[in-house]
Design an enzyme around this catalytic site. Structure first.
Site, PDB file in Angstrom:
ATOM      1  N   CYS A 115       0.819  -1.222   0.000  1.00  0.00           N
ATOM      2  CA  CYS A 115       0.000   0.000   0.000  1.00  0.00           C
ATOM      3  C   CYS A 115       0.842   1.256   0.000  1.00  0.00           C
ATOM      4  CB  CYS A 115      -0.881   0.028   1.234  1.00  0.00           C
ATOM      5  SG  CYS A 115      -1.840  -1.435   1.416  1.00  0.00           S
ATOM      6  N   HIS A 255      -3.286   7.059   3.378  1.00  0.00           N
ATOM      7  CA  HIS A 255      -3.718   5.770   2.839  1.00  0.00           C
ATOM      8  C   HIS A 255      -5.109   5.453   3.382  1.00  0.00           C
ATOM      9  CE1 HIS A 255      -3.908   1.697   1.590  1.00  0.00           C
ATOM     10  NE2 HIS A 255      -3.602   1.165   2.747  1.00  0.00           N
ATOM     11  N   ASN A 285     -10.250  -0.409   0.678  1.00  0.00           N
ATOM     12  CA  ASN A 285      -8.790  -0.297   0.609  1.00  0.00           C
ATOM     13  C   ASN A 285      -8.307  -0.812  -0.750  1.00  0.00           C
ATOM     14  OD1 ASN A 285      -6.047  -0.558   0.869  1.00  0.00           O
ATOM     15  ND2 ASN A 285      -6.105  -1.565   2.884  1.00  0.00           N
TER      16      ASN A 285
HETATM   17  N1  ACO Z   1     -18.017  -9.087  10.054  1.00  0.00           N
HETATM   18  C1  ACO Z   1     -18.432  -9.367  11.314  1.00  0.00           C
HETATM   19  N2  ACO Z   1     -17.598  -9.665  12.316  1.00  0.00           N
HETATM   20  C2  ACO Z   1     -16.284  -9.702  12.038  1.00  0.00           C
HETATM   21  C3  ACO Z   1     -15.767  -9.438  10.750  1.00  0.00           C
HETATM   22  C4  ACO Z   1     -16.701  -9.114   9.748  1.00  0.00           C
HETATM   23  N3  ACO Z   1     -16.329  -8.839   8.481  1.00  0.00           N
HETATM   24  N4  ACO Z   1     -14.429  -9.542  10.793  1.00  0.00           N
HETATM   25  C5  ACO Z   1     -14.085  -9.858  12.042  1.00  0.00           C
HETATM   26  N5  ACO Z   1     -15.213  -9.955  12.792  1.00  0.00           N
HETATM   27  C6  ACO Z   1     -15.308 -10.265  14.214  1.00  0.00           C
HETATM   28  C7  ACO Z   1     -14.087 -10.944  14.731  1.00  0.00           C
HETATM   29  O1  ACO Z   1     -14.145 -12.326  14.492  1.00  0.00           O
HETATM   30  C8  ACO Z   1     -14.137 -10.607  16.212  1.00  0.00           C
HETATM   31  O2  ACO Z   1     -15.058 -11.487  16.815  1.00  0.00           O
HETATM   32  P1  ACO Z   1     -14.717 -12.088  18.274  1.00  0.00           P
HETATM   33  O3  ACO Z   1     -14.642 -10.888  19.170  1.00  0.00           O
HETATM   34  O4  ACO Z   1     -15.863 -12.976  18.525  1.00  0.00           O
HETATM   35  O5  ACO Z   1     -13.408 -12.780  18.127  1.00  0.00           O
HETATM   36  C9  ACO Z   1     -14.764  -9.208  16.229  1.00  0.00           C
HETATM   37  O6  ACO Z   1     -15.385  -9.040  14.938  1.00  0.00           O
HETATM   38  C10 ACO Z   1     -13.770  -8.098  16.444  1.00  0.00           C
HETATM   39  O7  ACO Z   1     -12.641  -8.345  15.625  1.00  0.00           O
HETATM   40  P2  ACO Z   1     -11.387  -7.401  15.624  1.00  0.00           P
HETATM   41  O8  ACO Z   1     -10.350  -7.951  14.712  1.00  0.00           O
HETATM   42  O9  ACO Z   1     -10.999  -7.083  17.022  1.00  0.00           O
HETATM   43  O10 ACO Z   1     -12.007  -6.071  15.010  1.00  0.00           O
HETATM   44  P3  ACO Z   1     -11.308  -4.690  14.875  1.00  0.00           P
HETATM   45  O11 ACO Z   1     -12.107  -3.681  15.555  1.00  0.00           O
HETATM   46  O12 ACO Z   1      -9.823  -4.778  15.192  1.00  0.00           O
HETATM   47  O13 ACO Z   1     -11.417  -4.405  13.312  1.00  0.00           O
HETATM   48  C11 ACO Z   1     -10.127  -4.551  11.296  1.00  0.00           C
HETATM   49  C12 ACO Z   1     -10.838  -5.309  12.383  1.00  0.00           C
HETATM   50  C13 ACO Z   1     -11.157  -3.687  10.542  1.00  0.00           C
HETATM   51  C14 ACO Z   1      -9.493  -5.537  10.322  1.00  0.00           C
HETATM   52  C15 ACO Z   1      -9.060  -3.646  11.930  1.00  0.00           C
HETATM   53  O14 ACO Z   1      -8.248  -4.405  12.789  1.00  0.00           O
HETATM   54  C16 ACO Z   1      -8.189  -2.986  10.917  1.00  0.00           C
HETATM   55  O15 ACO Z   1      -8.634  -2.116  10.184  1.00  0.00           O
HETATM   56  N6  ACO Z   1      -6.880  -3.313  10.894  1.00  0.00           N
HETATM   57  C17 ACO Z   1      -5.951  -2.672   9.991  1.00  0.00           C
HETATM   58  C18 ACO Z   1      -6.173  -3.239   8.666  1.00  0.00           C
HETATM   59  C19 ACO Z   1      -5.396  -2.518   7.625  1.00  0.00           C
HETATM   60  O16 ACO Z   1      -5.220  -1.323   7.697  1.00  0.00           O
HETATM   61  N7  ACO Z   1      -4.979  -3.273   6.641  1.00  0.00           N
HETATM   62  C20 ACO Z   1      -4.398  -2.792   5.498  1.00  0.00           C
HETATM   63  C21 ACO Z   1      -3.034  -2.267   5.647  1.00  0.00           C
HETATM   64  S1  ACO Z   1      -2.039  -2.716   4.365  1.00  0.00           S
HETATM   65  C22 ACO Z   1      -2.863  -2.595   2.992  1.00  0.00           C
HETATM   66  O17 ACO Z   1      -3.608  -1.627   2.841  1.00  0.00           O
HETATM   67  C23 ACO Z   1      -2.745  -3.684   1.968  1.00  0.00           C
END
Ligand code: ACO
Length: 363
Positions: A115, A255, A285
Site C-alpha cells: 500500500c 492511505h 482499501n
Molecule cells: N463481520 C463481522 N464480524 C467480524 C468481521 C466481519 N467482516 N471480521 C471480524 N469480525 C469479528 C471478529 O471475528 C471478532 O469477533 P470475536 O470478538 O468474537 O473474536 C470481532 O469481529 C472483532 O474483531 P477485531 O479484529 O478485534 O475487530 P477490529 O475492531 O480490530 O477491526 C479490522 C478489524 C477492521 C481488520 C481492523 O483491525 C483494521 O482495520 N486493521 C488494519 C487493517 C489494515 O489497515 N490493513 C491494510 C493495511 S495494508 C494494505 O492496505 C494492503
C-alpha cells in the site's frame, strides 16, 4: 546550473464499474453492513469484471492523467507502476502499461511496496526529475485485489477493492515537488500481511491450493497498531524536516485502509477535518491505488490549488510506511467537467501558476 523540480501537471483515476455493497458481501460471508461501516468506514467497493486485469486499470487511469496534462504518450520518459497485484509475476506489468498507452520512448518499472507503493514511487520519480534524468514521468498506483481475496474469510474480504490512480510529473525550474520525505520498512512484521504463494518460497502446488495460501492473509489488529503509530509519527517527522506545521499544509492525503485509522491520526496531529481527504467509504482499501485516487478526486474537486502543499502518508505490507510533503507547482487546475468524456478532453496547453504567471505545460 538550472535546478530541476517536479511539477504535478496531470492526474486521473479509474475504478471498475462493478460496485459491491456491504449488503452484497453479507450474502456471501457472515458479516453485516453495520459491522463493516462501524469498524472500517467502508460502505462499498469496486471489483473488476473477470476479464479485467491490473494493466487495464492502469491504462485507463494513465490515459486520463496524460490527457489532463496535455502530454503525448511518446513524450513520457519513464512509466512507474506501483502495485502488488500485477497481471503476471513475469513480465512486469509496467511494460504492458507502457505499451498499452503508446509510451514508445519510455522506460518502465514496477514498484512492489504494498500500500506504500505510490509514495515510494512519487519520491523515486522526484529523484529522477531532480537529477535531470527524465523530463516527464507517468506514475500509477493500481491494484486488483478482489482476485486475491479469500471470499470465505470475513476478516479480509470486506476491506479491499480495486482501482487505479495516476499522476504526470514534469520537470520545471520553479521550486516545487517533494519537499521532505521518509521511507520506512520493518520486515520483522512481514507475516502480518501476506499472500504466502505463489512465489519462490511456496511455488504453485496442490498443497498451496488446498490450503488457500494464494490468498491475502492479515493480522488486522497488528496492522492497526502499526498503522496508527507509523502514520502519525512519520507525518510529524516529514513536517519537522521541512520546518512546517499543520497550518502550513493545505491537504492531508492518507492511505485509505480504515476510517478509524485516519481519524485516530487526524486527532493525534490535530488536523482540521476539512484538510483530510477520506474516500474509503466509496472504494474500500485499494492498496497502492488509494492515495492517487484520493489525490485525483481532491484535485478534481478543487481542494488544493497551484502552490499548495500536500502531505501524503501510506503504510502496508512489508510492513512498510512512507510519508512526504509535496509542493504543487505550476499546476493546471482545470475545473472538473461532468460529462462521461471529461477525461478524454485534451488539457489546456498553458496554465497560470501560483504567482499568476502563464507558463506552457508542454515540454
Ligand atoms: N463481520 C463481522 N464480524 C467480524 C468481521 C466481519 N467482516 N471480521 C471480524 N469480525 C469479528 C471478529 O471475528 C471478532 O469477533 P470475536 O470478538 O468474537 O473474536 C470481532 O469481529 C472483532 O474483531 P477485531 O479484529 O478485534 O475487530 P477490529 O475492531 O480490530 O477491526 C479490522 C478489524 C477492521 C481488520 C481492523 O483491525 C483494521 O482495520 N486493521 C488494519 C487493517 C489494515 O489497515 N490493513 C491494510 C493495511 S495494508 C494494505 O492496505 C494492503
Amino acid at each position: 546550473m538550472t535546478r530541476h523540480y517536479s511539477s504535478l501537471v496531470g492526474w486521473g483515476h479509474y475504478a471498475p464499474e462493478n460496485v459491491v455493497t456491504n449488503d452484497d458481501l453479507s450474502e456471501i460471508v457472515d458479516t453485516t453492513d453495520e459491522w463493516i461501516r462501524a469498524r472500517s468506514g467502508i460502505e462499498r467497493r469496486h471489483f473488476v469484471s473477470p476479464d479485467q486485469a491490473t494493466s487495464d486499470l492502469c491504462i485507463e487511469a494513465g490515459r486520463r492523467a496524460l490527457d489532463r496534462a496535455g502530454v503525448a504518450p511518446e513524450d513520457v520518459g519513464l512509466v512507474l507502476v506501483a502495485t502488488s497485484s500485477p497481471d503476471y509475476l513475469t513480465p512486469p506489468v509496467s511494460s504492458q502499461v507502457q505499451h498499452g498507452l503508446g509510451c514508445a520512448n519510455a522506460g518502465a518499472m514496477t514498484l512492489v511496496v504494498g500500500c506504500t507503493g505510490f509514495v515510494y514511487g512519487l519520491v523515486t520519480a522526484d529523484q529522477f526529475i531532480q537529477t535531470g534524468a527524465y523530463e516527464t514521468i507517468l506514475l500509477i498506483g493500481a491494484e486488483v485485489i478482489s482476485k486475491n481475496l479469500d471470499m470465505t474469510d470475513r476478516t479480509t474480504c470486506v476491506l479491499f477493492g480495486d482501482g487505479a490512480g495516476a499522476v504526470v510529473l514534469q520537470a520545471t525550474d520553479r521550486p516545487c515537488g517533494v519537499r521532505s520525505f521518509e521511507l520506512g520498512s520493518d520486515g520483522s512484521q512481514a507475516e502480518a500481511l501476506i499472500a504466502p504463494s505463489p512465489g519462490t518460497r511456496n511455488p504453485v502446488s496442490q498443497y498451496a491450493i488446498d490450503h488457500r495460501t494464494h490468498y491475502l492473509r492479515m493480522d488486522g489488529r497488528a496492522v492497526f497498531k502499526f498503522a496508527t503509530r507509523a502514520m502519525t509519527e512519520s507525518l510529524q517527522r516529514v513536517m519537522d524536516k521541512a520546518a512546517l506545521g499543520v497550518d502550513d499544509v493545505d491537504l492531508f492525503i492518507p492511505h485509505q485502509a480504515n476510517a478509524r485509522i485516519i481519524e485516530y491520526a487526524a486527532e493525534q496531529l490535530q488536523l482540521p477535518p476539512e484538510k483530510v481527504v477520506m474516500n474509503v467509504a466509496e472504494y474500500g482499501n485499494t492498496s497502492a491505488a488509494t492515495i492517487p485516487i484520493a489525490l485525483s478526486e481532491a484535485l478534481d474537486a478543487g481542494r488544493a490549488e497551484a502552490g499548495g502543499t500536500l502531505a501524503m502518508v501510506g503504510f502496508g505490507a512489508g510492513l512498510t510506511w512512507a510519508a512526504c510533503l509535496f509542493d504543487l507547482g505550476p499546476l493546471a487546475l482545470a475545473p472538473p467537467d461532468s460529462g462521461a468524456d471529461r477525461d478524454r478532453q485534451p488539457a489546456p496547453e498553458s496554465v497560470i501558476d501560483d504567482r499568476g504567471v502563464v507558463e506552457g505545460l508542454i515540454a
